[in-house]
Design an enzyme around this catalytic site. Sequence first.
Site, mmCIF file in Angstrom:
data_model
loop_
_atom_site.group_PDB
_atom_site.id
_atom_site.type_symbol
_atom_site.label_atom_id
_atom_site.label_comp_id
_atom_site.label_asym_id
_atom_site.label_seq_id
_atom_site.Cartn_x
_atom_site.Cartn_y
_atom_site.Cartn_z
ATOM 1 N N ASP A 1 0.873 -1.175 0.000
ATOM 2 C CA ASP A 1 0.000 0.000 0.000
ATOM 3 C C ASP A 1 0.913 1.229 0.000
ATOM 4 O O ASP A 1 2.143 1.103 -0.130
ATOM 5 C CB ASP A 1 -1.020 -0.026 1.159
ATOM 6 N N HIS A 2 0.317 2.403 0.161
ATOM 7 C CA HIS A 2 1.099 3.641 0.126
ATOM 8 C C HIS A 2 2.162 3.686 1.223
ATOM 9 O O HIS A 2 3.209 4.292 1.048
ATOM 10 C CB HIS A 2 0.158 4.842 0.240
ATOM 11 N N CYS B 1 3.411 -2.720 3.915
ATOM 12 C CA CYS B 1 2.503 -1.617 4.245
ATOM 13 C C CYS B 1 3.222 -0.772 5.287
ATOM 14 O O CYS B 1 4.439 -0.895 5.441
ATOM 15 C CB CYS B 1 1.133 -2.123 4.712
ATOM 16 N N GLY B 2 2.519 0.072 6.013
ATOM 17 C CA GLY B 2 3.192 0.932 6.983
ATOM 18 C C GLY B 2 3.899 0.137 8.060
ATOM 19 O O GLY B 2 5.041 0.416 8.414
ATOM 20 N N THR B 3 3.212 -0.867 8.582
ATOM 21 C CA THR B 3 3.770 -1.690 9.656
ATOM 22 C C THR B 3 4.128 -3.110 9.224
ATOM 23 O O THR B 3 4.834 -3.809 9.946
ATOM 24 C CB THR B 3 2.732 -1.832 10.787
ATOM 25 N N GLY B 4 3.571 -3.549 8.116
ATOM 26 C CA GLY B 4 3.670 -4.967 7.713
ATOM 27 C C GLY B 4 2.558 -5.800 8.326
ATOM 28 O O GLY B 4 2.309 -6.939 7.913
ATOM 29 N N ILE B 5 1.881 -5.225 9.312
ATOM 30 C CA ILE B 5 0.897 -6.007 10.078
ATOM 31 C C ILE B 5 -0.421 -6.154 9.324
ATOM 32 O O ILE B 5 -0.977 -7.256 9.223
ATOM 33 C CB ILE B 5 0.676 -5.367 11.468
ATOM 34 N N GLY B 6 -0.921 -5.054 8.779
ATOM 35 C CA GLY B 6 -2.207 -5.114 8.073
ATOM 36 C C GLY B 6 -2.169 -6.085 6.902
ATOM 37 O O GLY B 6 -3.068 -6.920 6.737
ATOM 38 N N HIS C 1 11.653 -22.616 10.048
ATOM 39 C CA HIS C 1 10.730 -23.288 10.961
ATOM 40 C C HIS C 1 9.271 -23.231 10.523
ATOM 41 O O HIS C 1 8.527 -24.178 10.771
ATOM 42 C CB HIS C 1 10.846 -22.697 12.374
ATOM 43 N N HIS D 1 9.205 -29.717 12.583
ATOM 44 C CA HIS D 1 8.790 -28.545 11.821
ATOM 45 C C HIS D 1 7.744 -28.904 10.766
ATOM 46 O O HIS D 1 6.784 -28.155 10.568
ATOM 47 C CB HIS D 1 10.003 -27.857 11.187
HETATM 48 C C1 RB5 Z 1 -1.853 3.065 6.271
HETATM 49 O O1 RB5 Z 1 -1.860 4.318 6.856
HETATM 50 C C2 RB5 Z 1 -1.483 2.000 7.301
HETATM 51 O O2 RB5 Z 1 -2.546 1.815 8.170
HETATM 52 C C3 RB5 Z 1 -1.120 0.712 6.602
HETATM 53 O O3 RB5 Z 1 -0.045 0.936 5.756
HETATM 54 C C4 RB5 Z 1 -0.685 -0.438 7.470
HETATM 55 O O4 RB5 Z 1 0.338 -0.065 8.337
HETATM 56 C C5 RB5 Z 1 -1.736 -1.179 8.143
HETATM 57 O O5 RB5 Z 1 -1.463 -2.170 8.836
#
Ligand code: RB5
Length: 153
Positions: free
Chosen positions: A8-9, A65-70, A98, A135
């Site tokens: 994403d952005h 993404c911003g965090t990799g989490i989403g 693993h 594993h």
């Molecule tokens: C976008 O602002 C941000 O929420 C997205 O990149 C991501 O970090 C979500 O997990």
Amino acid sequence: MKIALGCDHGGINLKNAIIDYLEENEIAFEDFGCFSERSVDYPIYAYKVAKAVADNEYDFGILCCGTGIGVSMAANKVKGVRAAVVSNEFGAEMTRRHNNANILCMGGRVIKEDDAVRFTDIFLNTPFSSDEERHTRRVKMLSEIDNGTFSTE
Ligand code: RB5
């Protein structure tokens, strides 16, 4: 080896650095977007990459993404995907050894571009420890959770 890429952005800076790395190393890839810093919804790109990897059209996916989490949350909802958020060398290596991770997720607001390239290199060059029964057993359990046959008994 063929890689599916998406972002994403918030992760486009990392994705562009990874594209340079893949081109320099002559590793085939397809870029599923996004293609600008305009705000977009990360599940769209995570789903496209996750579906393509789950359908065995690509060996691995890389999502930023911003965090990799989403992107990891979205990707892990697709059956057959084992997406891992990575922010250090040890994680990049161990999630291949693993967990047999098939999608690498990283955060453009968490790590630097050269770190993302280094973690990508480690991830793509580390094999799954398929000769170690514990594993393969644990990764099989992940598939069983996916298809509803898992039992803790
Ligand atoms: C976008 O602002 C941000 O929420 C997205 O990149 C991501 O970090 C979500 O997990």
